[in-house]
Design an enzyme around this catalytic site. Structure first.
Site, PDB file in Angstrom:
ATOM      1  N   HIS A   1       0.814  -1.217   0.000  1.00 59.78           N
ATOM      2  CA  HIS A   1       0.000   0.000   0.000  1.00 59.78           C
ATOM      3  C   HIS A   1       0.846   1.265   0.000  1.00 59.78           C
ATOM      4  CE1 HIS A   1      -3.721  -2.268   1.799  1.00 59.78           C
ATOM      5  NE2 HIS A   1      -3.309  -2.763   0.644  1.00 59.78           N
ATOM      6  N   GLY A   2       2.139   1.130  -0.255  1.00 59.63           N
ATOM      7  CA  GLY A   2       2.994   2.302  -0.362  1.00 59.63           C
ATOM      8  C   GLY A   2       3.592   2.726   0.956  1.00 59.63           C
TER       9      GLY A   2
END
Length: 453
Positions: free
Chosen positions: A299-300
């Site tokens: 998700h970064g």
């Protein structure tokens, strides 16, 4: 012939001046540095620093001070096998616990090493390694430590598997071969995020460092955590180097590195492939630096979430530099709940490359990760002083830049400089969505906000 007392005294001094220099063989005119310490040449057994030609007298080879220094600098090594660890598929928890007690309580050496041998697999149940210790301890993990797969083993504490707490000047090293495996598949199968018919319950964080100061974690591999892989909570002066963290892209809540209530932490040269944030930084964290990070899937890199359940949050002085994000659902994200308070400020994202990232740049002040819809609330965690500099890459979605800020406070002092995010495979165009944001552009910026408040 008789000499007076003054003449005898003069002759004694004269003989002393002749005999003593001759005996010690000081070379005339030697221009040595008086502050330069003598250096012992072990092959010739002579002191070369002051150019002594004779062997150092045997009676003075080892002084009491040298013995004390040697003792203080000695290293004591313990091996988990010496305490009964079998690495045969059985439970090695007791052996690890006893080995830790011995290593942590040892005061014979300045440094103590606790070794987990290479090419062995050890199975352990939830365990806590507590300090303070009497010496500087290094936990050397060369083999594999694997979590118990039985959920009932976590009845006493369902939030932690391995816990290191209250330790100073502590190191965990893996030499590239050490693996910590959370054995998390059963936990994922029982997650409400995978099976919506199941109730939402907590799962253990694989490794937690709690209240540890002057901490080094390096050259390790973390795999398949039950939930988060690695958490630093209420720690200070932390160095994290050369970690490889992996879990399937669909594994729920398996953050790579989670930083909470921690100050002065450096995360460098890590590769993270998980089912959630590669790095998440939440309340109470200050002076956080992450550099040379490869992230994806996942998700970064996230600041937050912050302000859940109307709580107060503070995050400041964060720098993310030289990151490479590949195939992540988010790129550089700040996320806050409505109703919270506090701040997220002085945050810099620089020199970042992205490929196939769905939401490359996003500030979401309406974050809501719950079953019921979140109600609108006026209060919010204030977001200010955020810089995006030299960020380039491709977006998998049309909206490459999304600033969704609160109506009451907005996002203040946001700088976008030399940012260029283009569509994946050059299909269509990318756009920017900007609500309630105080924004400045510098250099070449694409896509640009057409309007902002």
């Amino acid at each position: 012939m008789q000499y007076s007392s003054s003449q005898i005294h003069f002759l004694s001094l004269f003989l002393l001046l002749i005999i003593v220099p001759s005996y010690f063989s000081f070379p005339l005119g030697h221009n040595h540095n008086p502050e330069e310490p003598p250096v012992l040449d072990h092959h010739q057994k002579t002191y070369t620093g002051h150019n002594f030609l004779r062997p150092y007298p045997t009676i003075l080879r080892t002084s009491r001070r040298e013995l004390i220094t040697a003792s203080a600098s000695s290293k004591v090594v313990f091996n988990v096998h010496d305490f009964g660890a079998q690495a045969n598929g059985g439970d090695d928890t007791k052996a690890f616990r006893n080995a830790w007690k011995k290593a942590c309580s040892n005061s014979e050496g300045k440094t103590v090493e606790l070794v987990v041998p290479k090419n062995r697999n050890y199975h352990i149940k939830p365990i806590t390694f507590s300090g303070p210790c009497k010496s500087q301890v290094t936990f050397k993990i060369y083999g594999t430590i694997k979590a118990s797969p039985f959920l009932l083993d976590y009845e006493r504490d369902s939030s932690h598997w391995i816990m290191f707490e209250n330790l100073q000047n502590f190191k965990v090293e893996g030499a590239g071969t050490g693996i910590i495996n959370g054995n998390g598949r059963k936990w994922w199968e029982n997650s409400c995020k995978v099976n919506e018919s199941l109730p939402c319950t907590s799962a253990p964080t694989a490794v937690t460092f709690y209240q540890c100061n002057n901490l080094d974690v390096a050259n390790l591999r973390f795999q398949n955590a039950q939930r988060m892989h690695l958490t630093f909570q209420k720690c200070a002066l932390v160095k994290v180097l050369n970690l490889i963290i992996t879990a399937p892209g669909n594994s729920p809540n398996t953050d790579g590195i989670h930083v909470t209530e921690t100050q002065d932490i450096r995360i460098n040269s890590c590769r993270i492939r998980t089912g959630d944030d590669c790095i998440s930084i939440v309340s109470g964290s200050r002076n956080v630096q992450a550099s040379d990070i490869t992230c994806g899937p996942g998700h970064g890199i996230s600041i937050g979430s912050l302000g859940a359940e109307n709580s107060e949050a503070q995050v400041s002085d964060v720098v993310v530099s030289r990151a490479n994000l590949i195939g992540t659902t988010n790129g550089l994200r700040i996320k806050t709940w409505q109703g919270g308070s506090g701040y997220a400020k002085n945050i810099r994202f620089e020199n970042v490359l992205m490929h196939n990232v769905t939401n490359p740049i996003i500030i979401d002040q309406h974050y809501c990760d719950q079953e019921k819809p979140c109600q609108d609330q006026a209060s919010a965690v204030k977001v200010s002083g955020v810089v995006y500099q030299n960020v380039k890459g491709t977006s998998a979605s049309k909206v490459a830049v999304n600033f969704d800020c609160s109506e009451r406070f907005g996002c203040q002092e946001i700088l976008v400089q030399d940012v260029n995010i283009v569509p994946l495979n050059d299909e269509g165009i990318t756009t920017a969505s900007c609500q309630n944001v105080g924004l400045r552009d510098r250099g070449i910026v694409s896509p640009k906000c057409s309007s902002q408040k």
